[in-house]
Design an enzyme around this catalytic site. Structure first.
Site, PDB file in Angstrom:
ATOM      1  N   ASN A 104       0.873  -1.178   0.000  1.00  0.00           N
ATOM      2  CA  ASN A 104       0.000   0.000   0.000  1.00  0.00           C
ATOM      3  C   ASN A 104       0.911   1.229   0.000  1.00  0.00           C
ATOM      4  O   ASN A 104       1.492   1.571   1.026  1.00  0.00           O
ATOM      5  CB  ASN A 104      -0.889  -0.043   1.256  1.00  0.00           C
ATOM      6  CG  ASN A 104      -1.694   1.228   1.441  1.00  0.00           C
ATOM      7  OD1 ASN A 104      -1.777   2.068   0.537  1.00  0.00           O
ATOM      8  ND2 ASN A 104      -2.297   1.363   2.610  1.00  0.00           N
ATOM      9  N   TRP A 105       1.028   1.836  -1.160  1.00  0.00           N
ATOM     10  CA  TRP A 105       1.981   2.954  -1.290  1.00  0.00           C
ATOM     11  C   TRP A 105       1.464   4.235  -0.640  1.00  0.00           C
ATOM     12  O   TRP A 105       2.218   5.197  -0.489  1.00  0.00           O
ATOM     13  CB  TRP A 105       2.273   3.230  -2.770  1.00  0.00           C
ATOM     14  CG  TRP A 105       2.966   2.122  -3.501  1.00  0.00           C
ATOM     15  CD1 TRP A 105       3.299   0.878  -3.025  1.00  0.00           C
ATOM     16  CD2 TRP A 105       3.423   2.156  -4.860  1.00  0.00           C
ATOM     17  NE1 TRP A 105       3.928   0.148  -4.005  1.00  0.00           N
ATOM     18  CE2 TRP A 105       4.010   0.913  -5.144  1.00  0.00           C
ATOM     19  CE3 TRP A 105       3.375   3.125  -5.868  1.00  0.00           C
ATOM     20  CZ2 TRP A 105       4.558   0.618  -6.384  1.00  0.00           C
ATOM     21  CZ3 TRP A 105       3.920   2.818  -7.108  1.00  0.00           C
ATOM     22  CH2 TRP A 105       4.504   1.578  -7.368  1.00  0.00           C
ATOM     23  N   LYS A 106       0.184   4.265  -0.334  1.00  0.00           N
ATOM     24  CA  LYS A 106      -0.441   5.475   0.247  1.00  0.00           C
ATOM     25  C   LYS A 106      -0.141   6.688  -0.643  1.00  0.00           C
ATOM     26  O   LYS A 106       0.045   6.520  -1.846  1.00  0.00           O
ATOM     27  CB  LYS A 106       0.019   5.677   1.697  1.00  0.00           C
ATOM     28  CG  LYS A 106      -0.134   4.386   2.515  1.00  0.00           C
ATOM     29  CD  LYS A 106       0.016   4.572   3.982  1.00  0.00           C
ATOM     30  CE  LYS A 106      -0.132   3.215   4.668  1.00  0.00           C
ATOM     31  NZ  LYS A 106      -0.088   3.287   6.113  1.00  0.00           N
TER      32      LYS A 106
ATOM     33  N   HIS B 152      -9.567   1.138   4.968  1.00  0.00           N
ATOM     34  CA  HIS B 152      -8.283   1.350   5.642  1.00  0.00           C
ATOM     35  C   HIS B 152      -8.485   2.341   6.798  1.00  0.00           C
ATOM     36  O   HIS B 152      -9.265   3.285   6.683  1.00  0.00           O
ATOM     37  CB  HIS B 152      -7.247   1.882   4.650  1.00  0.00           C
ATOM     38  CG  HIS B 152      -5.862   1.867   5.204  1.00  0.00           C
ATOM     39  ND1 HIS B 152      -5.419   2.813   6.101  1.00  0.00           N
ATOM     40  CD2 HIS B 152      -4.836   0.996   5.042  1.00  0.00           C
ATOM     41  CE1 HIS B 152      -4.170   2.522   6.454  1.00  0.00           C
ATOM     42  NE2 HIS B 152      -3.797   1.427   5.824  1.00  0.00           N
TER      43      HIS B 152
ATOM     44  N   GLU C 266      -6.827   4.746   7.800  1.00  0.00           N
ATOM     45  CA  GLU C 266      -6.609   6.157   7.455  1.00  0.00           C
ATOM     46  C   GLU C 266      -7.852   6.748   6.792  1.00  0.00           C
ATOM     47  O   GLU C 266      -8.182   7.916   7.004  1.00  0.00           O
ATOM     48  CB  GLU C 266      -5.362   6.278   6.552  1.00  0.00           C
ATOM     49  CG  GLU C 266      -4.095   6.033   7.356  1.00  0.00           C
ATOM     50  CD  GLU C 266      -2.934   5.446   6.562  1.00  0.00           C
ATOM     51  OE1 GLU C 266      -2.938   5.526   5.321  1.00  0.00           O
ATOM     52  OE2 GLU C 266      -2.016   4.892   7.199  1.00  0.00           O
TER      53      GLU C 266
ATOM     54  N   GLU D 195      -5.422  -4.930  10.688  1.00  0.00           N
ATOM     55  CA  GLU D 195      -4.366  -3.933  10.853  1.00  0.00           C
ATOM     56  C   GLU D 195      -4.619  -3.121  12.120  1.00  0.00           C
ATOM     57  O   GLU D 195      -5.358  -2.131  12.081  1.00  0.00           O
ATOM     58  CB  GLU D 195      -4.357  -2.973   9.665  1.00  0.00           C
ATOM     59  CG  GLU D 195      -4.128  -3.623   8.330  1.00  0.00           C
ATOM     60  CD  GLU D 195      -3.605  -2.599   7.331  1.00  0.00           C
ATOM     61  OE1 GLU D 195      -2.461  -2.764   6.881  1.00  0.00           O
ATOM     62  OE2 GLU D 195      -4.317  -1.629   7.031  1.00  0.00           O
TER      63      GLU D 195
ATOM     64  N   GLY E 201       2.526   2.116  10.594  1.00  0.00           N
ATOM     65  CA  GLY E 201       3.471   3.212  10.390  1.00  0.00           C
ATOM     66  C   GLY E 201       4.222   3.627  11.641  1.00  0.00           C
ATOM     67  O   GLY E 201       4.841   4.683  11.674  1.00  0.00           O
TER      68      GLY E 201
ATOM     69  N   SER F 122       3.492  -2.265  10.196  1.00  0.00           N
ATOM     70  CA  SER F 122       4.944  -2.313  10.381  1.00  0.00           C
ATOM     71  C   SER F 122       5.570  -3.657  10.011  1.00  0.00           C
ATOM     72  O   SER F 122       6.534  -4.098  10.649  1.00  0.00           O
ATOM     73  CB  SER F 122       5.318  -1.898  11.813  1.00  0.00           C
ATOM     74  OG  SER F 122       4.862  -0.579  12.082  1.00  0.00           O
TER      75      SER F 122
ATOM     76  N   GLY G  45       2.866  -1.171   4.239  1.00  0.00           N
ATOM     77  CA  GLY G  45       2.945   0.245   3.883  1.00  0.00           C
ATOM     78  C   GLY G  45       4.387   0.663   3.638  1.00  0.00           C
ATOM     79  O   GLY G  45       4.921   0.533   2.537  1.00  0.00           O
ATOM     80  N   GLY G  46       5.042   1.144   4.678  1.00  0.00           N
ATOM     81  CA  GLY G  46       6.389   1.713   4.560  1.00  0.00           C
ATOM     82  C   GLY G  46       7.371   0.833   3.805  1.00  0.00           C
ATOM     83  O   GLY G  46       8.118   1.322   2.943  1.00  0.00           O
TER      84      GLY G  46
HETATM   85  P1  PGA Z   1       2.877   0.147   7.549  1.00  0.00           P
HETATM   86  O1  PGA Z   1       1.414   0.389   6.900  1.00  0.00           O
HETATM   87  O2  PGA Z   1       3.412  -1.132   6.962  1.00  0.00           O
HETATM   88  O3  PGA Z   1       3.680   1.342   7.127  1.00  0.00           O
HETATM   89  O4  PGA Z   1       2.686   0.048   9.007  1.00  0.00           O
HETATM   90  C1  PGA Z   1       0.517  -0.682   6.769  1.00  0.00           C
HETATM   91  C2  PGA Z   1      -0.784  -0.199   6.179  1.00  0.00           C
HETATM   92  O5  PGA Z   1      -1.231   0.914   6.486  1.00  0.00           O
HETATM   93  O6  PGA Z   1      -1.419  -0.922   5.393  1.00  0.00           O
END
Ligand code: PGA
Length: 254
Positions: free
Chosen positions: A9-11, A94, A96, A165, A171, A211, A232-233
């Site tokens: 997930n590149w956000k 998600h 966010e 999640e 993150g 993470s 994500g990251g």
């Molecule tokens: P993260 O993000 O790996 O940076 O914790 C995961 C996500 O939001 O799907």
């Protein structure tokens, strides 16, 4: 055969040149049998993704979708558009989107419905906040999000990937202990098995997100309750993401 999904997930990250570099790094890695590896770039880069992933086994996903087919909805992107760009998955719910954009359970249901109508698999994201976990309400929150998100689906619907999640692990570098994540997966499977709609669980994949990296992912797979990761990251650099895929390959071929 058991499949392991690793979805990036590149956000809202990366500009054009960086996207070209990442996509070419990913596509040069051949995805092996049993692994579903993919990336969810911003809408802006989906066409690049489609072009780069053509004739590879890489999966393309979107991060969001609007609930209507088409029309006067300035700034929005529809499921038919995503389909025509070669997206086979789309993230829904998600944390966010729930928190920053006040996405409601109703919107989540509508997004799932429109995606399924266009043969795009949703990846439904669920998870409790730190405060909810600390007050002993993690299962209650996840059960509610699961129930609400799936409430409008007809009996026997074939379920799609579901990502647990925990919000406090996203993150932050504070990944959830694998056993805690595995316990939640067992709980989610129980809830789904008891659902009135008698879902078809034959293609259900339960992903962990929060993470994840190449160092900690093995611990999740070893619980035997976790079918993959939403990343994500560590999905923003090809070598970091491929390191996670390699962990999955080694696990499958052990
Ligand atoms: P993260 O993000 O790996 O940076 O914790 C995961 C996500 O939001 O799907």
């Amino acid at each position: 055969m058991k499949k392991i999904m690793i979805m990036g997930n590149w956000k809202m990250n990366l500009i054009a040149d960086e996207v070209d570099e990442l996509l070419s790094g990913l596509k040069s890695y051949p995805v092996k049998a049993g692994i579903l590896a993919g990336a969810a770039p911003s809408y802006t880069w989906l066409l690049k993704g489609q072009e780069q992933f053509a004739e590879t086994n890489w999966q393309l996903a979107a991060q969001n979708v609007y609930v209507k087919e088409k029309g006067a909805y300035t700034g929005e992107v529809s499921a038919p558009m995503l389909k025509s760009l070669g997206c086979n998955y789309t993230l829904v719910g998600h944390s966010e989107r729930r928190q920053i954009f006040q996405e409601t359970e109703e919107a989540i249901r509508e997004k799932i419905a429109i995606l399924l109508a266009h043969e795009i698999k949703p990846i439904l994201c669920l998870g409790e906040t730190e405060e909810e976990r600390n007050s002993g309400r993690a299962e209650e929150v996840v059960a509610r999000q699961l129930r609400e998100g799936l409430a409008a689906l007809p009996k026997g619907t074939k379920l799609f990937p579901i990502a647990y999640e925990p919000v406090w692990a996203i993150g932050t570098g504070k990944h959830c202990d694998p056993q805690t994540a595995a316990d939640m997966m067992v709980f989610i499977r129980q809830e789904l098995a008891q659902a009135q709609q008698q879902f078809d669980l034959s293609e259900l994949l339960l992903l962990y997100g929060g993470s994840v990296n190449g160092k900690n992912f093995q611990g999740y797979l070893e619980t035997d309750q976790i079918d993959g990761a939403l990343v994500g990251g560590a999905s923003l650099k090809a070598e970091d993401f491929i390191a996670i895929i390699k962990v999955a390959e080694d696990f499958l071929h052990e």
